[in-house]
Structures are given as structure tokens and as C-alpha cells.
Write a protein that holds these residues in place. Structure first.
Motif, PDB file in Angstrom:
ATOM      1  N   ARG A   1     -33.809  26.432 100.897  1.00 33.53           N
ATOM      2  CA  ARG A   1     -33.152  25.345 100.163  1.00 33.53           C
ATOM      3  C   ARG A   1     -34.135  24.636  99.242  1.00 33.53           C
ATOM      4  O   ARG A   1     -33.845  24.373  98.075  1.00 33.53           O
ATOM      5  CB  ARG A   1     -32.546  24.329 101.134  1.00 33.53           C
ATOM      6  CG  ARG A   1     -31.307  24.803 101.852  1.00 33.53           C
ATOM      7  CD  ARG A   1     -30.532  23.623 102.412  1.00 33.53           C
ATOM      8  NE  ARG A   1     -31.282  22.802 103.347  1.00 33.53           N
ATOM      9  CZ  ARG A   1     -31.385  23.036 104.647  1.00 33.53           C
ATOM     10  NH1 ARG A   1     -30.796  24.091 105.165  1.00 33.53           N
ATOM     11  NH2 ARG A   1     -32.072  22.220 105.429  1.00 33.53           N
ATOM     12  N   LEU A   2     -35.311  24.293  99.783  1.00 30.21           N
ATOM     13  CA  LEU A   2     -36.290  23.550  99.002  1.00 30.21           C
ATOM     14  C   LEU A   2     -36.811  24.389  97.836  1.00 30.21           C
ATOM     15  O   LEU A   2     -37.029  23.865  96.735  1.00 30.21           O
ATOM     16  CB  LEU A   2     -37.440  23.093  99.895  1.00 30.21           C
ATOM     17  CG  LEU A   2     -37.057  22.140 101.042  1.00 30.21           C
ATOM     18  CD1 LEU A   2     -38.296  21.730 101.827  1.00 30.21           C
ATOM     19  CD2 LEU A   2     -36.333  20.917 100.516  1.00 30.21           C
TER      20      LEU A   2
ATOM     21  N   LEU B   1     -27.059  26.087  92.393  1.00 27.89           N
ATOM     22  CA  LEU B   1     -27.395  25.523  93.700  1.00 27.89           C
ATOM     23  C   LEU B   1     -26.191  25.554  94.647  1.00 27.89           C
ATOM     24  O   LEU B   1     -26.344  25.765  95.847  1.00 27.89           O
ATOM     25  CB  LEU B   1     -27.901  24.089  93.537  1.00 27.89           C
ATOM     26  CG  LEU B   1     -29.265  23.947  92.856  1.00 27.89           C
ATOM     27  CD1 LEU B   1     -29.578  22.481  92.588  1.00 27.89           C
ATOM     28  CD2 LEU B   1     -30.362  24.581  93.709  1.00 27.89           C
ATOM     29  N   ALA B   2     -24.998  25.331  94.109  1.00 24.79           N
ATOM     30  CA  ALA B   2     -23.797  25.355  94.954  1.00 24.79           C
ATOM     31  C   ALA B   2     -23.571  26.741  95.540  1.00 24.79           C
ATOM     32  O   ALA B   2     -23.220  26.889  96.717  1.00 24.79           O
ATOM     33  CB  ALA B   2     -22.582  24.923  94.138  1.00 24.79           C
TER      34      ALA B   2
ATOM     35  N   SER C   1     -26.595  20.493  98.198  1.00 28.38           N
ATOM     36  CA  SER C   1     -25.706  19.653  97.390  1.00 28.38           C
ATOM     37  C   SER C   1     -26.140  18.195  97.446  1.00 28.38           C
ATOM     38  O   SER C   1     -26.116  17.483  96.439  1.00 28.38           O
ATOM     39  CB  SER C   1     -24.258  19.799  97.869  1.00 28.38           C
ATOM     40  OG  SER C   1     -23.788  21.101  97.636  1.00 28.38           O
ATOM     41  N   GLN C   2     -26.551  17.751  98.629  1.00 27.78           N
ATOM     42  CA  GLN C   2     -26.966  16.362  98.766  1.00 27.78           C
ATOM     43  C   GLN C   2     -28.283  16.105  98.043  1.00 27.78           C
ATOM     44  O   GLN C   2     -28.454  15.074  97.384  1.00 27.78           O
ATOM     45  CB  GLN C   2     -27.086  16.004 100.247  1.00 27.78           C
ATOM     46  CG  GLN C   2     -27.164  14.513 100.509  1.00 27.78           C
ATOM     47  CD  GLN C   2     -26.932  14.182 101.959  1.00 27.78           C
ATOM     48  OE1 GLN C   2     -27.360  14.910 102.847  1.00 27.78           O
ATOM     49  NE2 GLN C   2     -26.263  13.074 102.215  1.00 27.78           N
TER      50      GLN C   2
ATOM     51  N   MET D   1     -34.243  24.249  95.111  1.00 26.13           N
ATOM     52  CA  MET D   1     -34.252  22.969  94.410  1.00 26.13           C
ATOM     53  C   MET D   1     -35.378  22.916  93.381  1.00 26.13           C
ATOM     54  O   MET D   1     -35.203  22.382  92.283  1.00 26.13           O
ATOM     55  CB  MET D   1     -34.424  21.827  95.411  1.00 26.13           C
ATOM     56  CG  MET D   1     -33.159  21.438  96.136  1.00 26.13           C
ATOM     57  SD  MET D   1     -31.914  20.723  95.047  1.00 26.13           S
ATOM     58  CE  MET D   1     -32.751  19.250  94.472  1.00 26.13           C
ATOM     59  N   ALA D   2     -36.535  23.448  93.739  1.00 27.95           N
ATOM     60  CA  ALA D   2     -37.673  23.426  92.821  1.00 27.95           C
ATOM     61  C   ALA D   2     -37.472  24.383  91.650  1.00 27.95           C
ATOM     62  O   ALA D   2     -38.014  24.168  90.566  1.00 27.95           O
ATOM     63  CB  ALA D   2     -38.957  23.776  93.571  1.00 27.95           C
ATOM     64  N   ALA D   3     -36.653  25.416  91.858  1.00 30.20           N
ATOM     65  CA  ALA D   3     -36.510  26.468  90.856  1.00 30.20           C
ATOM     66  C   ALA D   3     -35.485  26.142  89.774  1.00 30.20           C
ATOM     67  O   ALA D   3     -35.590  26.645  88.652  1.00 30.20           O
ATOM     68  CB  ALA D   3     -36.138  27.785  91.533  1.00 30.20           C
TER      69      ALA D   3
END
Length: 729
Positions: free
Chosen positions: A624-625, A637-638, A586-587, A628-630
Motif C-alpha cells: 500500500r505504502l 490507487l482504487a 483510499s483513506q 502511495m509513493a508511486a
């Protein structure tokens, strides 16, 4: 009179549980007898079903009983420590290996009888236990607490082993088990054929059948969710039926003129949200609404429209943001949005006279005569909209007629702060409440954390919004990111470099903004204009930096998470996040939302020094990373963040800051839920508990029926303080 179950562990008379042990268990949230009885085992080992070593199969999950033949601890190259425990049962040998845990050696001795459980693999010609092995001494005891049965494995803590906890729980059940009361209504227990609570607690720890522990946990999870939803239902009923609000039937023409005056066409989602809010505000009960939307989806426009609805009926609006940077950004944005409607440029002091709509800013940076004038404007009603931080809820801040309270990024505020803002309303009526968040909320959390709110979603982005490309880079690829920054700077655009720390730390290996700023300005971009901002700067310093950034006088801004929300720089097209694995999804999503706000293609680089070690923490960070890239979809994402990190604390009691003492980003805390965590695995159970709880509260809104007395006390005990003083008034 409090129950004996609420006795502190040090005074409970549990054999062997002294004050020193109690203080160690307190670190796990176990303070009382009740906490101990509700301490959920993380796993079970069936010591009634064991295998001989000679019969083991590769990859098999099994339990073996044997004697320790050898304990060998030594340091290898690179100062890596290996502790090997060799165990035999007369048919063969197995080896349990612990890496970098030399302190474990004192727990094992030659000749000790032990139970070993785990997944067995053949390495170097012998069986080893892979992953996280269970190994525990087997001692004869009269109670049969540890042998010949399915035993619980409770989460241990330093100085308190799973065996010790098992013994304490067994003792507590024998002494206090009969005092466990049933909080659920008898009719509900009978209709749903639920296991009695006392039986469920006992079966959770010491199951008597192969499936009894899972059935017990499910029953206790349902109870926990039912109690939570009952509290939410009581709160929702109070707002809708018992609390008087201010009716705001006016402002429709003003809102429509405002929307037509905007330099862009409002989205259909924005118009829908405004209509829902206006409809709520026209009612005599206080609105209690959540508005969630992606970064850049236009929540501020909706908030201004809501403020105009309130103004149209003679009420003021308080708009509370978590940081000074965000409050100042909102102040500038609101003035800019209202400028065409005012028919004249804003006056020097910030007020807009064209429609009699005054906008004021109140933060800790507003002092002296300026502060006094702002307070007078609010008290006299001339400040139609007062935007600020926690300063809004301080003593001495008064409104003539507060009709609407807007809380932005509400997860950064505690319950009591929201209550204090609502308390600024008139004595006989509560203001309407609009809670906004740019952090999309998964359905499971929406049913718990916001289960009593009406929810609106801005699910449409303004036309022309740029999709940000995201790349994950290793340490050796950092120069790629720097090259892109230089290219963009030469083209006249700006960049952010985000660090997790303010200054260097002896305990955390992570990039610090102050150190990186010096290196970046001197060694990397000596020919560019580099700026620095972090949470420890004074308000005036932060504002000077942000103004320079807005004016295009900074090419590269080195920052901490102080820029996570409220920074709107359409010219910024590049972001580099150092040690990105240290941030939650989230951040990271919020940070990434600071770019791609203009017309230029934008890129976010997530830098990480993660090695390929297969630990749970590193696996979660890599996951997580990759997420984010996807995708740039915040709702996707949440859901992923909830799946990876769990729900954390559902109901914060105090403000959550973007930077703690070291500047490290705040992370999810220990879950408020004991039995129903993780929520993502209990969605159907949550829906069922919510349905039953809301139906019950519809018939008994204050839980005053004698049959609901224990339920009422359980709601108060578990969630009362966190649910806005549930039974107050």
C-alpha cells in the motif's frame, strides 16, 4: 414458511455440533445450516496422492503421511517460542515448525498418524515445511470423510478445527443436501449448461474430480453475482419506470450565470457533468446519479449547479455530509461560490438574497433559536439549500418542496440513512438523488455497488493544481519530516500531523493525537503554534480550531482522520501521517488530498515502523505504502486497494465513522460475497452475470413470473435489505 436450511446450527441435529461450537462458528458468519453448506473451503489436500519422504524434492508442494516421533516446544532468546513436530514414514523424517504458537502442542502426541502438506525445503540438513503448513491427525472413520480423497480445508476458528468443520459439513450434506433449491431460472441453467446448485455445493466441499471444485465454485460465483445484479436491475427499473419524480426543466440561465461568475474557468469535465445532471433532472422520473471525482476536482461546484437547476423550477436541495467539519466546510464554500451571483454579501444569518437563494446549515451544533429559525426557513421554502449532517433526516426537519438530495462521501452513510433523506420529499414524488464520492471506484465495484446508477466522472483537475510528492520514512527518519515542517512554517505555510488514535490504547501500538500534541507542542515545535483536533471534541471546539487554522493562527495541526474530508486549507503544504501502515489506500489518498490545494509545492510523509517480517499483513501494508509513493492517481490507487484488501462490505447498513471508539480508522469489513470474492478475479464473470440479469429483468421487471419465484426469494434473502427495500411499494 422458512426452509430447514435456515435452522440455527445449534438446533439442526448435526452430530457433535453443540451450542458452544455454534457460537464459535458464528464468529465466522456461519449461523445456519445454509451458512455451513455455503462455507467455502480455502484450499484442498489430496490424500489419495501422497509421496514418501525419501522421494521429496526441494521446493516441491506435496503431501506426506507418517507418524509423529517427537514433539518439542521451547522458548528461545527474546521469549520467542518454537514448537517442532518430527514426523517419519520409514523412509525418512520431516519437521514441522510453528513459531509463537505454544497452544498447538496439545494437538500432537508421539505415535499419532498425521498427514502433512505444504512446500518442503531443506534446512539444517533436514526437510522442513515452509510457510503455513497443513498438519492433521488421520483417524479411521467409516464415512471416509478425512482419508483417501481430496479433502477440503475450511477456514478454522478458535476451538473449531478444519477436521471438525469437515465432519459437520459432511453430516449437513447427508441430512439437508436434498433440500438445496435452484434459484436460477431453469431456462438459464439449461442454456448456459450450468451445474445444478445441489451438485455444485457438494462438489465444492468434496470434489470427485481434479477440477470439479473449481467448476463448482465458478458456477456458484456466477449465481451469486447474477442474483446481485438481478436485484440492482429491479431497483434501476423501479426508479426509471415506476417511481414518480419532480421535473426540473428550469435553471439553465441561472446555472450559466453562476459558472460565468466563478473566479476560475470550470473544467470541461465539470460542464459535461452539469449538462448530464440537468438533462436527468428535466425528466419526470427521479434522477439516480453517481458523481465520482478526485479530491479537488470540483464536485461542490457541480452540486451547487444542480441545486440551481432545482431552484429554477421551484424546488429545494438537501445536501448531506458525513461529518460536521465537512458540512461546515461545504456551507462556507457554497456561500463563497454564490456570493458573486447574489450581487450582495451574504446576510449575517447566511442567506443570499440577490437571487432569492437561501443557504442554511443544520448540524447538532446548531441549537436553540438558531435551530428553530433554520427549521422554519426549510419548511417555508426560503432555505433553497439546506446543508447538514445526519441532522437533516431527523424528525421535525421538513421541506416545502424537496427536489434534490445530494449525499457527499456516500460510503460513510448506511442504506437506511439515504432512504430517510429521500423520504423527506413530497408524498407523491421522490427527489432527484445525486451521490458524490472523492474515493474513485474500480469498475468491478461500480458494476455491483452502483450497478443501478448513472455514473459521471470528473476526470479533469482544475488548472494549476499542485502534484503532491510522497515519501515513505522509517522511525529514524522522522526528524527529516520535522525539519521540512519547520522550513515551511518559517515560510508562512501550515502543516498537518495525522495520528490513527485519539488517545493512548493498551491494545494498539499506534500514535495517539492527544499524546503527540503534547509532545509536539512542548518538545518538537515549542516556538510554533500547534493545534489539536479529533472526533471527541465538541462541535464548537472543532469549529474554533478549524477557524483558527483557516485564519492562519495555527502552524501545525495535530489531528486524527476527522480531517480526512472537507478540510480546504490552500496554505497547507506538508502532511505527516503517523503509523501510515494502519490506513487503507483510499483513506491515505483522501488524507493526502488535504494538501497541495494552493500554489505551493507540497509533500506528504508516510511514517511507518514496519519491520521486514514476511507476514501477509505486513506485505500488504508495504505494498500500500509503495503504491502511495508511486502515484497520485486515485483510480490507479482504487484498483490497487481492491486488489490488496478485497471488496469488503458492498452494502453498508449503518454509518461508517472515520473514528471508532479508539479513534482507529475504520477498515474494510468481511465481504458480502461468499463465492465471488475477491471480485477483482471475477470481472468477466461479473460482466456476464450482469448482462444476463439485466436482460431477464427487462422482460420481467418485478420477477413475478412463476419461473422466477425462487430467484425473487433469493434476491430478497441475500440482498433485499441492502438494496433499499427492493420490493417495497
Amino acid at each position: 414458511m422458512s426452509s430447514p436450511l435456515d435452522l440455527p446450527l445449534s438446533k439442526a441435529g448435526i452430530a457433535g455440533l453443540q451450542a458452544a461450537v455454534a457460537s464459535k462458528l458464528a464468529k465466522k458468519g456461519v449461523h445456519t445450516v445454509r451458512d455451513l453448506l455455503e462455507y467455502v473451503p480455502r484450499d484442498y489436500i489430496d490424500l489419495s496422492k501422497t509421496k514418501r519422504i525419501v522421494d521429496l524434492k526441494i521446493g516441491e508442494q506435496a503431501t506426506v503421511l507418517g507418524k509423529i516421533h517427537k514433539v518439542d516446544g521451547r522458548y528461545l532468546r527474546g521469549r520467542k517460542h518454537m514448537l517442532s513436530v518430527k514426523i517419519g514414514d520409514g523412509t525418512g523424517y520431516i519437521e514441522v515448525v510453528f513459531w509463537n504458537q505454544p497452544f498447538r502442542a496439545k494437538n500432537y502426541a508421539t505415535g499419532m498418524e498425521v498427514a502433512v502438506a505444504g512446500r518442503f525445503e531443506r534446512r539444517a540438513g533436514r526437510f522442513q515445511v515452509s510457510g503455513n503448513p497443513f498438519i492433521e491427525a488421520i483417524r479411521g472413520d467409516d464415512e471416509g470423510v478425512h482419508t483417501g480423497r481430496r479433502i477440503p480445508i475450511h477456514p478454522a476458528t478458535e476451538g473449531v478445527t478444519t477436521m471438525m468443520i469437515r465432519r459437520y459439513v459432511h453430516s449437513a450434506l447427508g441430512k439437508y443436501g436434498r433440500l438445496i433449491e435452484e434459484p436460477l431460472p431453469p431456462a438459464l441453467v439449461k442454456r448456459l449448461k450450468l451445474m445444478p446448485r445441489s451438485d455444485a455445493i457438494a462438489e465444492m466441499h468434496f470434489p470427485t474430480a481434479s477440477d470439479s471444485s473449481s467448476r463448482a465454485k465458478r458456477r456458484l460465483a456466477f449465481e451469486e453475482l447474477f442474483v446481485l445484479e438481478a436485484g440492482l436491475a429491479v431497483r434501476k427499473h423501479r426508479f426509471e419506470r415506476e417511481v414518480r419524480g419532480l421535473s426540473h426543466p428550469g435553471g439553465a440561465d441561472l446555472v450559466e450565470r453562476f459558472l460565468r461568475s466563478l473566479p476560475f474557468r470550470p473544467t470541461a469535465a465539470q460542464r459535461r457533468a452539469i449538462e448530464e445532471i440537468a438533462s436527468d433532472m428535466a425528466e419526470p422520473r427521479p434522477m439516480h446519479r453517481l458523481l465520482q471525482g478526485e479530491v479537488g476536482s470540483g464536485k461542490t461546484v457541480v452540486a451547487v449547479a444542480a441545486a440551481l437547476v432545482a431552484a429554477g423550477s421551484g424546488s429545494q436541495t438537501a445536501f448531506m455530509a458525513p461529518t460536521e467539519v465537512l458540512a461546515e466546510q461545504h456551507f462556507l464554500t457554497v456561500r463563497r461560490l454564490l456570493e458573486p451571483l447574489a450581487g450582495a454579501a451574504p446576510a449575517e444569518d447566511g442567506r443570499l438574497f440577490g437571487e432569492g437563494f437561501g443557504v442554511e446549515l443544520l448540524t447538532s451544533a446548531v441549537t436553540g433559536k438558531a435551530r428553530q429559525r433554520t427549521l422554519e426557513e426549510a419548511a417555508g421554502g426560503r432555505a433553497t439549500m439546506l446543508i447538514g449532517t445526519h441532522a437533516l433526516i431527523q424528525e421535525g426537519v421538513e421541506f416545502k418542496r424537496l427536489g434534490l438530495a445530494v449525499v457527499d462521501e456516500q460510503h460513510r452513510f448506511g442504506v437506511h440513512q439515504r432512504i430517510a433523506l429521500r423520504a423527506k420529499g413530497s408524498d407523491d414524488a421522490e427527489p432527484d438523488l445525486l451521490i458524490m464520492t472523492a474515493t474513485p471506484i474500480p469498475r468491478t465495484l461500480a458494476m455491483t455497488l452502483y450497478g443501478d446508477l448513472d455514473v459521471g466522472v470528473l476526470d479533469e483537475m482544475p488548472s494549476g493544481r499542485i502534484k503532491v510528492r510522497t515519501h515513505v520514512l522509517g522511525p529514524a527518519e522522522r526528524d527529516q519530516a520535522y525539519e521540512r515542517i519547520r522550513e515551511e512554517a518559517v515560510a508562512g505555510r501550515q502543516a498537518f500531523i495525522v495520528c490513527p488514535l485519539v488517545s493512548d490504547s493498551e491494545t494498539l501500538e499506534a500514535k495517539a493525537a492527544t499524546t503527540e500534541y503534547e509532545r509536539i507542542a512542548k518538545d518538537v515545535f515549542p516556538d510554533l503554534r500547534v493545534g489539536l483536533i479529533h472526533g471527541r471534541l465538541r462541535s464548537a471546539q472543532k469549529e474554533r480550531v478549524m477557524q483558527a487554522l483557516r485564519d492562519g493562527e495555527i502552524d501545525v495541526l495535530v489531528a486524527t482522520t476527522v480531517i480526512e474530508v472537507g478540510v480546504d486549507i490552500p496554505n497547507a503544504s506538508i502532511m505527516v501521517v503517523e503509523d501510515a501502515d494502519r490506513f487503507g489506500l483510499s483513506q491515505l489518498h483522501q488524507l493526502r488530498g488535504r494538501i497541495g490545494r494552493g500554489e505551493h509545492p507540497s509533500t506528504c510523509f508516510l511514517l511507518t515502523s514496519l519491520d521486514q517480517a514476511d507476514t501477509e499483513q505486513r506485505r500488504a501494508a508495504r505494498e500500500r505504502l509503495a503504491a502511495m509513493a508511486a502515484t497520485t492517481d486515485g483510480f490507479v490507487l482504487a484498483e490497487k486497494d481492491l486488489e490488496i484488501r478485497g471488496e469488503g462490505q458492498l452494502f453498508g447498513r449503518g454509518a461508517v465513522t472515520a473514528e471508532d471508539g479508539t479513534g482507529a480508522p475504520a477498515q474494510a469489513g468481511q465481504s458480502d460475497l461468499r463465492f465471488a470474492s475477491p471480485l477483482v478475479r471475477n470481472v468477466e464473470l461479473l460482466a456476464a452475470a450482469r448482462r444476463e440479469a439485466f436482460a431477464l429483468v427487462e422482460d420481467d421487471p418485478r420477477l413475478t413470473d412463476p419461473a422466477h419465484g425462487l430467484l425473487r426469494e433469493e434476491v430478497r434473502r441475500r440482498f433485499g435489505e441492502r438494496l433499499d427495500w427492493l420490493f417495497a411499494g
